[in-house]
Structures are given as C-alpha cells and as structure tokens.
Design an enzyme around this catalytic site. Structure first.
Site, PDB file in Angstrom:
ATOM      1  N   ASN A 127       1.601  -9.069  18.031  1.00  0.00           N
ATOM      2  CA  ASN A 127       0.465  -9.530  17.240  1.00  0.00           C
ATOM      3  C   ASN A 127      -0.715  -9.815  18.140  1.00  0.00           C
ATOM      4  OD1 ASN A 127       0.841  -9.684  14.444  1.00  0.00           O
ATOM      5  ND2 ASN A 127       2.075 -11.531  14.604  1.00  0.00           N
TER       6      ASN A 127
ATOM      7  N   ASP B 121       0.799  -1.232   0.000  1.00  0.00           N
ATOM      8  CA  ASP B 121       0.000   0.000   0.000  1.00  0.00           C
ATOM      9  C   ASP B 121       0.831   1.280   0.000  1.00  0.00           C
ATOM     10  OD1 ASP B 121       0.961   0.186   2.671  1.00  0.00           O
ATOM     11  OD2 ASP B 121      -0.778  -0.946   3.395  1.00  0.00           O
TER      12      ASP B 121
ATOM     13  N   HIS C  14       6.555  -7.847  -1.597  1.00  0.00           N
ATOM     14  CA  HIS C  14       5.598  -8.258  -2.631  1.00  0.00           C
ATOM     15  C   HIS C  14       5.298  -7.147  -3.636  1.00  0.00           C
ATOM     16  CE1 HIS C  14       4.105 -11.455   0.431  1.00  0.00           C
ATOM     17  NE2 HIS C  14       5.057 -11.932  -0.312  1.00  0.00           N
TER      18      HIS C  14
END
Ligand SMILES: [Zn+2]
Length: 234
Positions: free
Chosen positions: A210, A104, A119
């Site tokens: 997390n 993004d 990616h």
C-alpha cells in the site's frame, strides 16, 4: 520500496500452499476507476458523502439522485484490467483466492476464476419490484423498470445493508485455509471487510502492499505503489 521485503514476499509466495488477496479501490485506480469514496454528491445545494448517498434510504426516497451519482461516479464499463488484476488472477488460478471490495468486475475480466466480490458487483443489476435482471445498457437509459415501474438498482451492498451470508461464509473459509495473506489497495478501514483478518489460519503470513500503512497488527508492510510492487513479482 524496500527490495528485501519484496524478495521475502516472493519467497513466501513461492512456498505458500494457498494465497488469499484482499484488495480495494487502489488496485483499480490504475485502470482509470476513481475511488468513489472520495466523491461527494450535491443535492439541494448541500454536499453529501457517499455513505449517505449510497444507502437504501436514498435509493428509494431520492432515486434520481442515487441514479445520477452511481452513473456519473461509479460506472466505467470500458475500463480494462491492469497488471495488478492480471498478476493476482494468475496466482489465484494456480493456488489462491481473491476477496475484493471492488465492485467493478475487473478481476473477472482479467480471467480470475476465484473471485469473491465482498460488496457485490455493479453489473449485477435488477429491479427491486419484480426482481428481474436488467442489463447495463437498459439501466444506462433510466432507473425505472419499463416492465413494472419498479426502481432498478445495482447489486452492490449499500451502506447499512448486510453482506450476503454466503459471501461471508465463503470468505471466512478462504481465510481459514490460506497460509499467505496479501492486502493491497485498501486502507482496510471498511468493516466487516477488515475483520476478515480475525479468521486467518494460525501462523499465516500477512503482507500489505500500500501507499500508506494500514492499521492492522502483525502485518509486514511494503510501502509503495502496488503497480510497482506487482511488476516485480513473478
Ligand atoms: Zn420490474
């Protein structure tokens, strides 16, 4: 969230010579970007998974379906970086690197000068026929390149495609020089991203911040929301 763990992380952060952050979708959900892996597309009345949709085969054989899926589920051009992006940027610019699965561009928007986009990036758009770069605004108007009739695509790694070798090499180098590894916002199940840990420096400390545990050994786990944790770090 355990405060002793956060205090320990802060100490390790202060003492580290080089830090690497490994991040995923959970960092950007706080900027209003949903995790596209949780989305499904409907085609001919059949629900399809992102793994099927975001493949080279769909891009070329069903370009309109591919295009509508990415436009509707993945592009958020007005999204702004949040405190996590900003704090990571601050630390990276001082003494670290970020390797992110996110596509993004929010880490770059946050001013981070040491970003590796594992990616690729949604805004690196080009024509698959003539290889000319295409702006987001043009792509938002349609997926067929006006100049040559080719299919336009985002420069992200699709399922079944390989990671760019230069990106892989750079990531391995970063892992090898870091004495502190902080994983956040990723379930850490996407390969080969999750394999990066195998290249870590001997004795490097590893933390994960997390909401859920990640399946990696030797990791000090801080269970809780990443935004809360990063707020408390200096
Ligand atoms: Zn073209």
């Amino acid at each position: 969230m355990n405060h002793d763990d956060l205090t320990e992380l802060q100490q390790d952060l202060d003492n580290a010579k080089h830090v690497v952050f490994l991040t995923g979708a959970g960092v950007s959900t706080h900027s209003g970007i949903p995790d596209y892996r949780s989305k499904n597309g409907i085609y001919n009345g059949v629900q399809e998974s992102p793994e099927t949709i975001l493949s080279e085969s769909t891009l070329y054989n069903r370009p309109e379906f591919f295009y509508h899926f990415v436009m509707n589920n993945m592009y958020f051009p007005d999204a702004k970086p949040n405190l996590i992006h900003e704090k990571i940027a601050q630390i990276c610019n001082e003494k670290g690197d970020l390797i992110t699965q996110n596509i993004d561009r929010l880490d770059t928007k946050a001013g981070n000068k040491h970003v590796t986009e594992f990616h690729g990036n949604l805004y690196n758009i080009y024509c698959t026929k003539c290889h000319q770069p295409v702006s987001y605004d043009k792509y938002a108007q349609g997926y067929i390149h006006q100049n040559c009739g080719g299919i336009i695509r985002p420069g992200i790694v699709l399922y079944g495609e390989s990671i760019n070798p230069d990106t892989l090499n750079k990531s391995v180098n970063v892992m090898q020089k870091s004495d502190l590894i902080i994983i956040s916002g990723t379930s850490f199940v996407v390969y080969p991203f999750a394999q990066l840990l195998a290249y870590r420096k001997e004795g490097a400390k590893i933390y994960s911040i997390n909401k859920t545990e990640i399946p990696a050994p030797g990791v000090k786990k801080i269970i809780g929301d990443a935004l809360d944790a990063f707020k408390q770090l200096n």
